[in-house]
Motif scaffolding. Structure first.
Motif, PDB file in Angstrom:
ATOM      1  N   ASP A 132      -9.285   3.196   0.244  1.00 42.64           N
ATOM      2  CA  ASP A 132     -10.571   2.846  -0.358  1.00 42.64           C
ATOM      3  C   ASP A 132     -10.686   1.320  -0.406  1.00 42.64           C
ATOM      4  OD1 ASP A 132     -12.713   2.258  -2.100  1.00 42.64           O
ATOM      5  OD2 ASP A 132     -12.417   4.118  -3.216  1.00 42.64           O
ATOM      6  N   THR A 134       2.835   3.681   3.574  1.00 46.10           N
ATOM      7  CA  THR A 134       2.498   5.073   3.304  1.00 46.10           C
ATOM      8  C   THR A 134       3.296   5.992   4.237  1.00 46.10           C
ATOM      9  OG1 THR A 134       0.710   5.472   4.908  1.00 46.10           O
ATOM     10  CG2 THR A 134       0.139   4.229   2.919  1.00 46.10           C
ATOM     11  N   ASN A 187      -2.630   6.000   8.638  1.00 46.70           N
ATOM     12  CA  ASN A 187      -3.069   5.136   7.538  1.00 46.70           C
ATOM     13  C   ASN A 187      -2.456   3.745   7.637  1.00 46.70           C
ATOM     14  OD1 ASN A 187      -4.618   7.192   6.513  1.00 46.70           O
ATOM     15  ND2 ASN A 187      -3.225   7.687   4.829  1.00 46.70           N
ATOM     16  N   CYS A 192       0.843  -1.199   0.000  1.00 48.94           N
ATOM     17  CA  CYS A 192       0.000   0.000   0.000  1.00 48.94           C
ATOM     18  C   CYS A 192       0.872   1.239   0.000  1.00 48.94           C
ATOM     19  CB  CYS A 192      -0.936  -0.007   1.214  1.00 48.94           C
ATOM     20  SG  CYS A 192      -2.130  -1.344   1.162  1.00 48.94           S
ATOM     21  N   SER A 193       1.075   1.799  -1.158  1.00 49.59           N
ATOM     22  CA  SER A 193       1.865   2.996  -1.451  1.00 49.59           C
ATOM     23  C   SER A 193       3.035   2.629  -2.357  1.00 49.59           C
ATOM     24  CB  SER A 193       2.406   3.697  -0.212  1.00 49.59           C
ATOM     25  OG  SER A 193       3.224   4.796  -0.591  1.00 49.59           O
ATOM     26  N   GLU A 243      -1.445   2.778  -5.582  1.00 45.51           N
ATOM     27  CA  GLU A 243      -0.965   4.159  -5.554  1.00 45.51           C
ATOM     28  C   GLU A 243      -1.899   5.048  -6.372  1.00 45.51           C
ATOM     29  OE1 GLU A 243       0.455   7.259  -4.596  1.00 45.51           O
ATOM     30  OE2 GLU A 243       1.857   5.710  -3.896  1.00 45.51           O
ATOM     31  N   ASN A 244      -2.076   6.308  -5.928  1.00 45.96           N
ATOM     32  CA  ASN A 244      -2.931   7.217  -6.684  1.00 45.96           C
ATOM     33  C   ASN A 244      -2.309   8.578  -6.972  1.00 45.96           C
ATOM     34  OD1 ASN A 244      -3.044   8.265  -4.104  1.00 45.96           O
ATOM     35  ND2 ASN A 244      -5.228   8.738  -4.168  1.00 45.96           N
ATOM     36  N   ARG A 245      -1.116   8.847  -6.484  1.00 50.08           N
ATOM     37  CA  ARG A 245      -0.469  10.134  -6.719  1.00 50.08           C
ATOM     38  C   ARG A 245       0.101  10.170  -8.137  1.00 50.08           C
ATOM     39  NH1 ARG A 245       3.391   9.866  -1.582  1.00 50.08           N
ATOM     40  NH2 ARG A 245       3.295   7.679  -2.247  1.00 50.08           N
ATOM     41  N   ASP A 266      -6.869   4.954  -4.322  1.00 55.25           N
ATOM     42  CA  ASP A 266      -6.590   5.371  -2.956  1.00 55.25           C
ATOM     43  C   ASP A 266      -6.415   4.132  -2.071  1.00 55.25           C
ATOM     44  OD1 ASP A 266      -6.501   6.449  -0.426  1.00 55.25           O
ATOM     45  OD2 ASP A 266      -8.329   7.629  -0.626  1.00 55.25           O
TER      46      ASP A 266
END
Length: 243
Positions: free
Chosen positions: A55, A74, A79, A6-7, A30-32, A52
């Protein structure tokens, strides 16, 4: 093994690369946009899940229901704790690993939030320094059983107390097993009657206290007579290598 990361930051992306090289099944969430543009150059496209990390629908799309391990990497401790908690309580993920960003929050990363392993860089550095000061010239090659035991290596210098003595006659610490001797480039399986020679490279399995005692036994006289770490502020001369 299926690992969900996650990340996709520097830590997550590097972890993914290492695991892929070891033939593990990996997904990175990842969403960035800036991070996505970078990791699409570093990782196979099929490994990356855009969305995200907080999510649940995105996590399910990434396969969290089938994950053997969740790695929460993250930059938010909140988180990372939440992800470990959700992974275990909702999806019954077998193992959870969380990155600790702020050392002051390290006390939270335990069974309360279902964190199996907390990666706290400050704690790791402190442990390295402590071992650096206490093990003299001994080198730690591999950590075993989550750090309780190590495979250590020591080269026998001239004048060491162990030179000329058979292994069966050495005052070996309780939790130490000599696994092999490298002598003149050849690997020897040690026996009780095997005598230690100057220049031997000794491979042993030991806990931390046993490694300290072994370092003392195998060290040269000028080192063995010095105070250990914490006495008169004098430091040992060793180095630590982790792999």
């Amino acid at each position: 093994m299926f690992v969900l990361i996650c990340s996709g930051g520097r830590t997550g992306a590097q972890l993914a690369s290492l695991l892929i090289a070891m033939d593990h099944d990996v997904r990175v969430v990842e969403n960035r946009p800036d991070v996505l543009s970078r990791i699409h150059l570093e990782l196979p496209t099929e490994v990356i899940v855009e969305g995200d990390v907080m999510d649940l629908k995105v996590l399910e799309q990434a396969g969290i229901r089938d994950a053997d391990v969740l790695a929460a990497t993250t930059t938010s401790d909140e988180n990372n704790l939440t992800l470990c908690y959700l992974a275990r309580t909702l999806y019954h993920t077998r193992r959870t690993i969380a990155r600790v960003n702020n050392p002051r929050n390290a006390w939270l990363f335990d069974s309360k939030f279902y964190v199996d392993v907390a990666v706290n860089q400050a704690e790791i550095l402190a442990s390295l320094i402590q071992e650096e000061m206490s093990l003299g010239d001994m080198i730690t090659l591999v950590k075993l059983r989550r750090g309780n035991y190590s495979l250590v290596e020591e080269k026998i210098p001239a004048g060491a107390r162990a030179v000329g003595k058979a292994i069966k006659d050495l005052p070996l610490p309780e939790h130490v097993v000599i696994a092999a001797i490298i002598r003149k480039g050849e690997v020897m399986i040690p026996r009780g009657v095997t005598a230690i020679e100057e220049g031997d490279e000794i491979l042993a399995v030991a806990d931390l206290e046993g490694a300290r005692e072994l370092a003392e036994l195998f060290s040269a006289p000028e080192y063995s007579s010095r105070p250990s770490s914490g006495q008169n502020g004098e430091k040992g001369l060793g180095r630590i290598i982790r792999r």
